[in-house]
Design an enzyme around this catalytic site. Structure first.
Site, PDB file in Angstrom:
ATOM      1  N   LYS A  26       0.934  -0.870  -0.421  1.00 15.85           N
ATOM      2  CA  LYS A  26       0.111   0.234  -0.167  1.00 15.85           C
ATOM      3  C   LYS A  26       0.853   1.279   0.395  1.00 15.85           C
ATOM      4  CE  LYS A  26      -4.295   1.109   0.419  1.00 15.85           C
ATOM      5  NZ  LYS A  26      -5.732   0.403  -0.481  1.00 15.85           N
ATOM      6  N   ASN A  78      22.808  19.572 -10.559  1.00 13.69           N
ATOM      7  CA  ASN A  78      23.660  21.280 -10.642  1.00 13.69           C
ATOM      8  C   ASN A  78      22.434  21.963 -10.648  1.00 13.69           C
ATOM      9  OD1 ASN A  78      25.218  23.398 -10.402  1.00 13.69           O
ATOM     10  ND2 ASN A  78      27.344  21.994 -11.246  1.00 13.69           N
ATOM     11  N   THR A  83      -3.774  -4.888   0.824  1.00 13.80           N
ATOM     12  CA  THR A  83      -3.384  -3.753   1.090  1.00 13.80           C
ATOM     13  C   THR A  83      -3.805  -3.379   1.687  1.00 13.80           C
ATOM     14  OG1 THR A  83      -4.025  -2.782  -1.177  1.00 13.80           O
ATOM     15  CG2 THR A  83      -1.980  -3.685  -1.722  1.00 13.80           C
ATOM     16  N   ASP A  84      -5.435  -2.607   1.996  1.00 12.68           N
ATOM     17  CA  ASP A  84      -6.501  -2.394   2.620  1.00 12.68           C
ATOM     18  C   ASP A  84      -5.457  -2.179   4.650  1.00 12.68           C
ATOM     19  OD1 ASP A  84      -8.358  -0.175   3.344  1.00 12.68           O
ATOM     20  OD2 ASP A  84      -8.914  -1.761   4.410  1.00 12.68           O
ATOM     21  N   HIS A 121      22.345  24.941 -12.359  1.00 10.16           N
ATOM     22  CA  HIS A 121      23.259  26.246 -12.723  1.00 10.16           C
ATOM     23  C   HIS A 121      22.407  27.692 -12.519  1.00 10.16           C
ATOM     24  CE1 HIS A 121      25.109  22.944 -14.564  1.00 10.16           C
ATOM     25  NE2 HIS A 121      24.036  22.258 -14.648  1.00 10.16           N
ATOM     26  N   ARG A 163      32.241  29.919  -9.569  1.00 10.53           N
ATOM     27  CA  ARG A 163      30.524  30.332  -9.264  1.00 10.53           C
ATOM     28  C   ARG A 163      29.911  30.431  -8.954  1.00 10.53           C
ATOM     29  NH1 ARG A 163      29.704  24.115 -12.051  1.00 10.53           N
ATOM     30  NH2 ARG A 163      30.421  23.385 -10.067  1.00 10.53           N
ATOM     31  N   PHE A 173      35.354  25.570 -11.561  1.00 16.44           N
ATOM     32  CA  PHE A 173      34.656  24.068 -12.482  1.00 16.44           C
ATOM     33  C   PHE A 173      35.764  24.490 -13.864  1.00 16.44           C
ATOM     34  CE2 PHE A 173      32.546  21.741 -15.575  1.00 16.44           C
ATOM     35  CZ  PHE A 173      32.932  20.474 -14.926  1.00 16.44           C
TER      36      PHE A 173
END
Length: 299
Positions: free
Chosen positions: A13, A245, A58-59, A247, A176, A159
């Site tokens: 579930k 990343n 699942t309940d 930017h 940066r 970088f």
């Protein structure tokens, strides 16, 4: 001619939204979680013949998750997840393994007239805490973590000296903006520890290394984050990190006769570099099924 057979399977579930409020004192406490339960075992009859006799609905899993928030308590999500997983494995005969995945959402107390209010909160925009608990006949595994922790520093990142080819137009930089939305998960080597203190301590180390490392690459920063966590916490066997990343490009204001000394940026959300790393001990115990996820299993 090959035979068609049933492969690996599991069921559960997903995303039970549970809010537990503690009202034992005038100052209430809140825990807001999203819980997914997953059961593993020989359920082939259900898949091959529709036979549900070995299937816990699942309940029922959902009802158990809600009931355990009261019966067992919901303070540390790791303890709560262990209680659920142990119940499914030890108390439900056909179940051979259980996986519990939990997200916890943070709430901050509202401040009224300069003081924290006893029963009012504001949903904070910080990271989502996560836990993944697996229990089977071979043992117990806990993976702590966090996701969606957006973090940025305005300098201290470079970088340069990267590989180039005829399609490379990126200019090297030694100053940066570095920003990411961090996902981190760490595998514990024990299930007997202070979950709350460890979580806060790990988060502190992740933020500290992001801030203080003079980063030559986001890859380097991720390694230093994981290394610091492992050096600080012997109870953690390995750390897995993922970081897009985010930017930030200096915006060209020259058409307006305005100089931009790295003060105005365009935040570009895509495309983005996506960096991943695992940092581990060379003598770390085997992970077993610790990383065998439920949600996102097919990804």
């Amino acid at each position: 001619m090959s035979e068609i057979i049933l492969g690996t399977n599991q069921y559960g579930k997903a995303e039970n939204r549970i809010v537990r409020i503690y009202r034992d004192t005038p100052r209430h406490e809140i825990h807001d979680v999203n819980v997914s339960t997953c059961l593993r075992g020989d359920f082939s009859a259900a898949y091959l013949a529709g036979d549900q006799s070995e299937v816990l609905p699942t309940d029922t899993q959902k009802q158990t998750a809600y009931a355990y928030a009261k019966e067992k308590g919901l303070t540390s999500i790791e303890d709560y997840g262990l209680a659920l997983a142990r119940h499914f494995v030890h108390d439900v005969a056909p179940v051979q393994g259980a996986r519990i995945e939990i997200d916890e959402y943070a709430w901050q107390r509202a401040v009224v007239d300069g003081a924290e209010h006893d029963h009012t909160w504001i949903r904070t925009g910080q990271e989502v805490r996560t836990a993944a608990i697996t229990v089977d006949a071979e043992g117990e595994w806990v993976v702590g973590g966090l996701k969606d922790m957006t973090i940025l520093k305005s300098t201290g990142s470079e970088f340069a000296d990267f590989l180039t080819d005829p399609y490379t137009i990126l200019e090297p930089t030694h100053d940066r903006v570095m920003a990411t939305s961090l996902t981190a998960q760490w595998r514990y080597a024990s299930t007997d520890l202070d979950w709350e203190a460890t979580y806060e301590g790990v988060k502190t180390q992740l933020v500290k290394q992001f801030a203080v490392v003079q980063s030559l690459a986001l890859q380097q920063t991720l390694f230093e984050m994981g290394k610091a966590v492992l050096e600080t916490y012997p109870t953690i066997a390995e750390v897995r990190l993922a970081a897009p990343n985010k930017h930030h490009f200096v915006y060209d204001l020259s058409p307006f006769g305005v100089e931009n000394h790295r003060e105005v940026f365009n935040a570009d959300d895509r495309p983005y570099g996506f960096i991943q790393a695992t940092v581990t001990r060379d003598d770390a115990p085997p992970p077993g099924p610790a990383w065998d996820s439920y949600q996102g299993w097919l990804v």
